[in-house]
Design an enzyme around this catalytic site. Structure first.
Site, PDB file in Angstrom:
ATOM      1  N   ASP A   1       0.858  -1.175   0.000  1.00  0.00           N
ATOM      2  CA  ASP A   1       0.000   0.000   0.000  1.00  0.00           C
ATOM      3  C   ASP A   1       0.895   1.224   0.000  1.00  0.00           C
ATOM      4  O   ASP A   1       1.473   1.581   1.029  1.00  0.00           O
ATOM      5  CB  ASP A   1      -0.906  -0.004   1.233  1.00  0.00           C
TER       6      ASP A   1
ATOM      7  N   ASN B   1       2.644   5.033 -11.670  1.00  0.00           N
ATOM      8  CA  ASN B   1       1.320   4.965 -12.287  1.00  0.00           C
ATOM      9  C   ASN B   1       0.196   4.822 -11.267  1.00  0.00           C
ATOM     10  O   ASN B   1      -0.933   5.242 -11.535  1.00  0.00           O
ATOM     11  CB  ASN B   1       1.268   3.790 -13.276  1.00  0.00           C
TER      12      ASN B   1
ATOM     13  N   TYR C   1      -8.174  14.912  -6.913  1.00  0.00           N
ATOM     14  CA  TYR C   1      -7.478  14.163  -7.965  1.00  0.00           C
ATOM     15  C   TYR C   1      -6.720  15.120  -8.880  1.00  0.00           C
ATOM     16  O   TYR C   1      -5.530  14.925  -9.156  1.00  0.00           O
ATOM     17  CB  TYR C   1      -8.476  13.335  -8.772  1.00  0.00           C
TER      18      TYR C   1
ATOM     19  N   LYS D   1      -2.523  15.448  -9.284  1.00  0.00           N
ATOM     20  CA  LYS D   1      -1.797  15.271 -10.539  1.00  0.00           C
ATOM     21  C   LYS D   1      -0.989  16.514 -10.889  1.00  0.00           C
ATOM     22  O   LYS D   1       0.116  16.419 -11.446  1.00  0.00           O
ATOM     23  CB  LYS D   1      -2.776  14.916 -11.664  1.00  0.00           C
TER      24      LYS D   1
ATOM     25  N   THR E   1     -10.393   1.848 -20.803  1.00  0.00           N
ATOM     26  CA  THR E   1      -9.884   0.672 -20.088  1.00  0.00           C
ATOM     27  C   THR E   1     -11.062  -0.194 -19.688  1.00  0.00           C
ATOM     28  O   THR E   1     -12.220   0.170 -19.908  1.00  0.00           O
ATOM     29  CB  THR E   1      -9.100   1.073 -18.826  1.00  0.00           C
TER      30      THR E   1
END
Length: 264
Positions: free
Chosen positions: A58, A85, A170, A174, A205
């Site tokens: 983790d 990633n 998020y 980034k 995906t």
């Protein structure tokens, strides 16, 4: 010459495709996952070549990261390439709302704090701590003949520039990852370690297949003048190139990879 490559978040999607791209290029890959060991093992079993492995940890827990890097380096002999990633996208439905994420006007303070803590712990702090550990072993262990000292590629997002109104943590994580990459590109260049980032747009995906097949699919595809989304394989090939010797002069760059869906 075969390189040792660590790809975080490699049990599916872009991470799995990236592991495949490096393996097809003759490299040995450690696929990191948090808990989806069985799925990661399935990906590993499909990779060409030998010397691949799966390591679970983790990366939202700083205490778990040193052992992850030590085990990966032991399995590979040396980590020559790191692909940051792994990412967490807090997208639980907001209580009493149909919206997804943590939009400010519809999120309680406690939910807001929890979303930011969980997101930054993995997407930014986790990547930073993984990078520290990997870069230090790149500095301490000499590479094999014909192999550069190191290459680090961060998987960022178009959302760092376009904004993510429903999942601001998020987008901010980034943006921070891109900035981290640029800072480290400068500090690690004297040691012959390159650091680049890629900022993809929407990617098709298995996790997004249902969304793209539904009513939201057409508007998402229309964001790009190509009227489609990227494939995981396309993103993986770009990552593979960024980690190559010919791409060395791109260190410090953030590659927009969004099909002209967001220009800046």
């Amino acid at each position: 010459m075969s390189r040792g490559v660590l790809v975080t978040g490699a049990s599916r999607g872009v991470g799995a495709a990236t592991a495949m791209a490096f393996a097809q290029g003759g490299d040995r890959v450690v696929l990191h996952c948090r808990g989806a060991v069985e799925r990661a093992e399935e990906v590993r079993a499909g990779l060409p070549g030998d010397g691949h492995a799966v390591v679970a940890a983790d990366i939202g827990d700083p205490a778990a990261i040193p052992s992850l890097i030590e085990e990966s380096a032991r399995l590979l002999g040396r980590i020559d390439v790191l692909v940051n990633n792994a990412a967490l996208f807090v997208d639980e439905p907001v209580a009493g709302s149909r919206r997804i994420g943590h939009p400010l006007a519809e999120t309680s303070y406690d939910e807001w704090v929890a979303a930011w803590r969980r997101t930054l712990a993995v997407n930014l702090e986790g990547a930073a701590h993984v990078t520290w550990c990997v870069a230090r072993q790149m500095l301490d262990i000499e590479p094999a003949e014909g192999v550069r000292r190191g290459a680090i590629v961060n998987v960022g997002s178009r959302g760092a520039y376009r904004g993510e109104p429903d999942v601001p943590a998020y987008g901010a994580s980034k943006a921070g990852l891109h900035s981290l990459g640029q800072s480290l590109a400068v500090s690690l260049a004297p040691h012959d370690i390159t650091v680049t980032s890629i900022a993809p747009g929407f990617i098709a995906t298995d996790m997004t297949a249902d969304l793209l097949a539904g009513p939201a699919g057409a508007p998402i595809r229309a964001q790009s003048p190509f009227n489609r989304t990227a494939t995981a394989e396309e993103v993986a090939e770009a990552i593979h190139w960024l980690a190559s010797s010919p791409a060395g002069w791109s260190s410090g760059a953030v590659l927009d990879f969004n099909g002209a869906s967001h220009l800046r």
